[in-house]
Scaffold this active site. Structure first.
Site, PDB file in Angstrom:
ATOM      1  N   LYS A 180       0.850  -1.195   0.000  1.00  0.00           N
ATOM      2  CA  LYS A 180       0.000   0.000   0.000  1.00  0.00           C
ATOM      3  C   LYS A 180       0.886   1.247   0.000  1.00  0.00           C
ATOM      4  O   LYS A 180       1.406   1.663   1.024  1.00  0.00           O
ATOM      5  CB  LYS A 180      -0.917   0.056   1.235  1.00  0.00           C
ATOM      6  CG  LYS A 180      -1.997   1.128   1.058  1.00  0.00           C
ATOM      7  CD  LYS A 180      -2.407   1.805   2.347  1.00  0.00           C
ATOM      8  CE  LYS A 180      -1.678   3.056   2.669  1.00  0.00           C
ATOM      9  NZ  LYS A 180      -1.789   4.204   1.769  1.00  0.00           N
ATOM     10  N   GLU A 255      10.416   1.042   9.860  1.00  0.00           N
ATOM     11  CA  GLU A 255      11.361   2.127   9.549  1.00  0.00           C
ATOM     12  C   GLU A 255      10.628   3.421   9.852  1.00  0.00           C
ATOM     13  O   GLU A 255       9.793   3.866   9.065  1.00  0.00           O
ATOM     14  CB  GLU A 255      11.760   2.067   8.070  1.00  0.00           C
ATOM     15  CG  GLU A 255      12.586   0.856   7.703  1.00  0.00           C
ATOM     16  CD  GLU A 255      14.011   0.941   8.208  1.00  0.00           C
ATOM     17  OE1 GLU A 255      14.440   2.038   8.615  1.00  0.00           O
ATOM     18  OE2 GLU A 255      14.681  -0.095   8.225  1.00  0.00           O
ATOM     19  N   CYS A 289      13.646  11.059   6.322  1.00  0.00           N
ATOM     20  CA  CYS A 289      13.750  10.615   7.715  1.00  0.00           C
ATOM     21  C   CYS A 289      15.172  10.771   8.236  1.00  0.00           C
ATOM     22  O   CYS A 289      15.395  10.761   9.434  1.00  0.00           O
ATOM     23  CB  CYS A 289      13.314   9.160   7.815  1.00  0.00           C
ATOM     24  SG  CYS A 289      14.193   8.124   6.649  1.00  0.00           S
ATOM     25  N   GLU A 386      10.372  16.033  14.682  1.00  0.00           N
ATOM     26  CA  GLU A 386      10.870  15.996  13.309  1.00  0.00           C
ATOM     27  C   GLU A 386      10.278  17.190  12.540  1.00  0.00           C
ATOM     28  O   GLU A 386       9.059  17.339  12.472  1.00  0.00           O
ATOM     29  CB  GLU A 386      10.371  14.678  12.705  1.00  0.00           C
ATOM     30  CG  GLU A 386      11.117  14.176  11.538  1.00  0.00           C
ATOM     31  CD  GLU A 386      10.589  12.808  11.070  1.00  0.00           C
ATOM     32  OE1 GLU A 386       9.447  12.438  11.399  1.00  0.00           O
ATOM     33  OE2 GLU A 386      11.333  12.127  10.361  1.00  0.00           O
TER      34      GLU A 386
HETATM   35  P1  NAP Z   1       2.759   8.399   7.662  1.00  0.00           P
HETATM   36  O1  NAP Z   1       1.737   9.432   7.859  1.00  0.00           O
HETATM   37  O2  NAP Z   1       3.116   7.537   8.817  1.00  0.00           O
HETATM   38  O3  NAP Z   1       2.258   7.515   6.427  1.00  0.00           O
HETATM   39  C1  NAP Z   1       3.028   6.458   5.940  1.00  0.00           C
HETATM   40  C2  NAP Z   1       2.120   5.421   5.324  1.00  0.00           C
HETATM   41  O4  NAP Z   1       1.259   4.900   6.332  1.00  0.00           O
HETATM   42  C3  NAP Z   1       1.197   5.964   4.224  1.00  0.00           C
HETATM   43  O5  NAP Z   1       1.040   4.978   3.232  1.00  0.00           O
HETATM   44  C4  NAP Z   1      -0.107   6.180   4.970  1.00  0.00           C
HETATM   45  O6  NAP Z   1      -1.243   6.107   4.144  1.00  0.00           O
HETATM   46  C5  NAP Z   1      -0.087   4.996   5.906  1.00  0.00           C
HETATM   47  N1  NAP Z   1      -0.968   5.132   7.075  1.00  0.00           N
HETATM   48  C6  NAP Z   1      -1.356   6.254   7.722  1.00  0.00           C
HETATM   49  N2  NAP Z   1      -2.180   5.941   8.744  1.00  0.00           N
HETATM   50  C7  NAP Z   1      -2.328   4.592   8.721  1.00  0.00           C
HETATM   51  C8  NAP Z   1      -3.061   3.668   9.505  1.00  0.00           C
HETATM   52  N3  NAP Z   1      -3.823   4.045  10.549  1.00  0.00           N
HETATM   53  N4  NAP Z   1      -2.981   2.354   9.192  1.00  0.00           N
HETATM   54  C9  NAP Z   1      -2.227   1.936   8.162  1.00  0.00           C
HETATM   55  N5  NAP Z   1      -1.515   2.768   7.380  1.00  0.00           N
HETATM   56  C10 NAP Z   1      -1.552   4.081   7.666  1.00  0.00           C
HETATM   57  O7  NAP Z   1       4.134   8.997   7.153  1.00  0.00           O
HETATM   58  P2  NAP Z   1       4.391  10.001   5.953  1.00  0.00           P
HETATM   59  O8  NAP Z   1       3.935  11.352   6.372  1.00  0.00           O
HETATM   60  O9  NAP Z   1       3.871   9.435   4.681  1.00  0.00           O
HETATM   61  O10 NAP Z   1       5.982   9.932   5.852  1.00  0.00           O
HETATM   62  C11 NAP Z   1       6.802  10.675   6.652  1.00  0.00           C
HETATM   63  C12 NAP Z   1       7.319   9.866   7.826  1.00  0.00           C
HETATM   64  O11 NAP Z   1       7.979   8.695   7.348  1.00  0.00           O
HETATM   65  C13 NAP Z   1       8.365  10.623   8.613  1.00  0.00           C
HETATM   66  O12 NAP Z   1       8.149  10.441   9.978  1.00  0.00           O
HETATM   67  C14 NAP Z   1       9.680   9.978   8.175  1.00  0.00           C
HETATM   68  O13 NAP Z   1      10.712  10.108   9.108  1.00  0.00           O
HETATM   69  C15 NAP Z   1       9.249   8.562   7.981  1.00  0.00           C
HETATM   70  N6  NAP Z   1      10.180   7.840   7.103  1.00  0.00           N
HETATM   71  C16 NAP Z   1      11.003   6.905   7.644  1.00  0.00           C
HETATM   72  C17 NAP Z   1      11.924   6.251   6.845  1.00  0.00           C
HETATM   73  C18 NAP Z   1      12.849   5.221   7.410  1.00  0.00           C
HETATM   74  O14 NAP Z   1      13.421   4.464   6.621  1.00  0.00           O
HETATM   75  N7  NAP Z   1      13.014   5.134   8.711  1.00  0.00           N
HETATM   76  C19 NAP Z   1      11.980   6.532   5.474  1.00  0.00           C
HETATM   77  C20 NAP Z   1      11.121   7.499   4.950  1.00  0.00           C
HETATM   78  C21 NAP Z   1      10.210   8.137   5.785  1.00  0.00           C
HETATM   79  P3  NAP Z   1      -1.936   7.415   3.511  1.00  0.00           P
HETATM   80  O15 NAP Z   1      -0.914   8.013   2.616  1.00  0.00           O
HETATM   81  O16 NAP Z   1      -3.090   6.854   2.782  1.00  0.00           O
HETATM   82  O17 NAP Z   1      -2.293   8.301   4.649  1.00  0.00           O
END
Ligand code: NAP
Length: 483
Positions: A180, A255, A289, A386
Site C-alpha cells: 500500500k 522504519e 527521515c 521531526e
Molecule cells: P505516515 O503518515 O506515517 O504515512 C506512511 C504510510 O502509512 C502511508 O502509506 C499512509 O497512508 C499509511 N498510514 C497512515 N495511517 C495509517 C493507519 N492508521 N494504518 C495503516 N496505514 C496508515 O508517514 P508520511 O507522512 O507518509 O511519511 C513521513 C514519515 O515517514 C516521517 O516520519 C519519516 O521520518 C518517515 N520515514 C522513515 C523512513 C525510514 O526508513 N526510517 C523513510 C522514509 C520516511 P496514507 O498516505 O493513505 O495516509
C-alpha cells in the site's frame, strides 16, 4: 516499454495479476505539489479488496516459495534492468506526483534498481548451518525459509525506493507481497505492478492497493494469512500498526521517524561540514527521515559556520522539479507548509533568529524558502520533533560531552552526523551516539549495500544489505535421528 511517463500512470489497483477499480467505484484525486493541480485519480480500496489481494498472495506463495533462488534472481535481475531502461519516465512520474527535482528523482529510481539488483544477488546466498550434534546418532541442521505473505506500507517522500527495499527482499526470499503506497504519491507505487509483471513474476506474487489507509492497514495487520508487516513512515502510525499486528503476532519491520543531530566540532573542515549540512538538511526539501533536524556547532567555529551555511542555503535554486538546475522542489501539501511555518514561529517566539529564509514563497504550489535559524535552544519544538521541511536550526555547544548528551537526548535513533578531523574523537563520538546510522564527515550515507534502520523509537529491523534479507526469513531447525 515506452519512454512516456504517462504509460506508468495506472489509475487502477493490481490484484492477482489483474488491473481493476475499487468495489465502490470511488476514486481519490492525486495532486502535483508544484502547481496544486490534479494529475490523476486512484481507486479508493478498502478491506474487501485487501482481503482479495491477501488471498491471491497466499495462493501464489504456495508455488512461488518452491521456485529456486536462481529463478528468483533471474526475474529480479530483469526487474532491475527494466527500471534502469525506464529510468527517465519513472523519474518524471515521481517528480510529477512528489515534487522533488528530476535530478533527485533519477537518483531515487536508480537507487530502486540498485536495491533490486542487490537482492537478486543476495537471493543466491541464503545459507543455513549444520550444528555439531550433542548426540552420536542425530544430525542437526538449520535452514532458512520464506516468511510468507508480507504486507507493506510506504510513505510519500520516497515513493519508489521505499518499495524497492521491501519488494526486493520479499521476492528474493520467496515471499509474496501486498503493498500500500502513500495516497499522495500512488503512481510510482502502482508502477511496480507493471514492472513486476513485465519481469515475469507470477500473478499474485506482487499486489498493489491504493485507498483507505486505516481499512487496508487494518486488514493487513489482522488477517491470519499475513505473516509479516513491513512499514516505513511516522513513528505515530508505526505504533498503531505494531499494536494491531500484535493480536496475530506478526513479524514486523518498522522504519520510522528520525530527529537527526548534525555535530560540527572546532577541528572540523568547515567547508566540508557546510556541504554535508546542506546535503543532509535540504535533500528532498528537508523531507527525509535522515535529514539533519538539529545542527550543533562548537563555539569556536560557530559564527564562521553559520555565515557559510546561510550563504549556501540562500544559493539553492527553488522551483518546479522539472525546471533545469532546480535543487529545492515544493513541500508535499498545504499542511506541510503550515507545519514548517509553525516550527519557525515557535523558534522565533523563544529567541531564535532567522538568518536566511523563514517564509512561504508566494507562487502556486507549496514552496518554502530554505531557512537557517540561529540561537536555537532545547525548549524549541524542533529540539524534540521531526521538522520534515527546509529549516536548519543551529545550536551552539562548548564540549564533546555536552554535544553527545544533546545529540542523544531524543526518543529517536535513526541517523546522525558529525564532523571532526581528530581520529580519536571520530571513534569516541561514533561509539557514544545511540543511532543506527552514523555519518562521520559525510552527509549522505545511504547505499543498498549497508544496513538502514534505527535505534530506539526509530524502528525495528534493518533494510538493504545482507541484514535486510534476514527480516524476510524464518529459521528452521531440523533434528534427524536414528542415524
Ligand atoms: P505516515 O503518515 O506515517 O504515512 C506512511 C504510510 O502509512 C502511508 O502509506 C499512509 O497512508 C499509511 N498510514 C497512515 N495511517 C495509517 C493507519 N492508521 N494504518 C495503516 N496505514 C496508515 O508517514 P508520511 O507522512 O507518509 O511519511 C513521513 C514519515 O515517514 C516521517 O516520519 C519519516 O521520518 C518517515 N520515514 C522513515 C523512513 C525510514 O526508513 N526510517 C523513510 C522514509 C520516511 P496514507 O498516505 O493513505 O495516509
Amino acid at each position: 516499454m515506452s519512454t512516456s511517463w504517462a504509460q506508468f500512470k495506472r489509475e487502477e489497483i493490481f490484484i492477482d495479476g489483474t488491473w481493476r477499480k475499487a468495489d465502490s467505484g470511488r476514486m481519490i484525486d492525486v495532486f502535483d505539489p508544484a502547481s496544486g493541480e490534479v494529475i490523476g485519480q486512484v481507486p479508493e480500496a478498502g478491506a474487501d479488496e485487501t482481503r482479495a489481494a491477501i488471498e491471491a498472495a497466499a495462493r501464489a506463495f504456495e508455488t512461488y516459495r518452491k521456485t529456486t533462488a536462481e529463478e528468483r534472481a533471474a526475474m529480479l535481475r530483469k526487474l532491475a534492468s527494466l527500471i534502469e531502461d525506464n529510468k527517465e519516465p519513472l523519474a518524471q512520474l515521481l517528480t510529477k506526483e512528489q515534487g522533488k527535482s528530476l535530478t533527485e528523482s533519477r537518483g531515487e529510481v536508480a537507487m530502486s534498481a540498485k536495491y533490486i539488483l542487490w537482492f537478486a544477488e543476495e537471493a543466491r546466498r541464503v545459507y543455513g548451518d549444520t550444528i555439531p550434534s550433542p548426540w552420536a546418532d542425530r544430525r542437526l541442521m538449520v535452514t532458512k525459509e520464506a516468511v510468507g505473505v508480507v504486507g507493506a506500507i510506504t510513505p510519500w517522500n520516497f515513493p519508489s525506493s521505499m518499495l524497492a527495499r521491501k519488494i526486493g527482499p520479499a521476492l528474493a526470499t520467496g515471499c509474496t507481497i501486498v503493498c500500500k503506497p502513500a495516497t499522495q504519491t500512488p503512481f510510482s507505487g502502482l508502477a511496480w505492478g507493471l514492472l513486476c509483471a513485465e519481469a515475469g513474476f507470477p500473478a499474485g506474487t506482487v499486489n498493489i492497493l491504493t485507498g483507505s489507509a486505516s481499512k487496508i492497514g487494518g486488514e493487513l495487520t489482522s488477517h491470519p494469512d499475513v505473516a509479516k508487516i513491513t512499514f516505513t513512515g511516522s513513528t505515530e502510525v508505526g505504533r498503531i500498526l505494531l499494536a494491531q499486528a500484535a493480536t496475530t503476532v506478526k513479524k514486523v519491520s518498522m522504519e520510522l521517524g528520525g530527529n537527526a543531530p548534525f555535530l560540527v566540532f572546532d577541528d572540523a573542515d568547515i567547508d566540508r561540514a557546510v556541504a554535508g549540512a546542506i546535503a543532509s538538511k535540504f535533500r528532498n526539501s528537508g523531507q527525509t527521515c535522515v535529514c539533519s533536524n538539529r545542527i550543533y556547532v562548537q563555539a569556536g567555529i560557530h559564527d564562521a559556520f553559520v555565515e557559510k551555511l546561510a550563504i549556501a542555503a540562500a544559493g539553492l535554486k527553488l522551483g518546479s522539479g522539472f525546471e533545469d538546475g532546480v535543487e529545492q522542489g515544493p513541500l508535499i501539501d498545504e499542511k506541510a507548509i503550515e507545519g514548517v511555518g509553525s516550527f519557525v514561529e515557535d523558534a522565533v517566539s523563544k529567541g531564535g533568529k532567522i538568518v536566511q529564509g523563514g517564509k512561504r514563497v508566494q507562487r502556486d504550489g507549496f514552496f518554502y524558502e530554505p531557512t537557517v535559524i540561529v540561537n536555537a535552544s532545547s525548549d524549541m519544538r524542533f529540539a524534540r520533533e521531526e521538522i520534515f521541511g527546509p529549516v536548519a536550526p543551529v545550536f551552539r555547544f562548548e564540549t564533546e560531552e555536552e554535544a553527545i548528551a544533546l545529540a542523544n537526548d531524543t526518543e529517536y535513533g535513526l541517523a546522525c552526523y558529525f564532523y571532526t578531523r581528530d581520529l580519536g574523537r571520530a571513534f569516541r563520538v561514533s561509539e557514544e551516539l545511540r543511532y543506527g546510522i552514523v555519518g562521520v564527515n559525510e552527509g549522505v550515507v545511504t547505499t543498498e549495500v549497508a544496513p538502514f534502520g534505527g535505534f530506539k523509537q526509530s524502528g525495528v529491523g534493518r533494510e538493504g544489505s545482507k541484514y535486510g534479507l534476514d527480516d524476510y526469513l524464518e529459521t528452521k531447525y531440523v533434528c534427524i535421528g536414528g542415524i
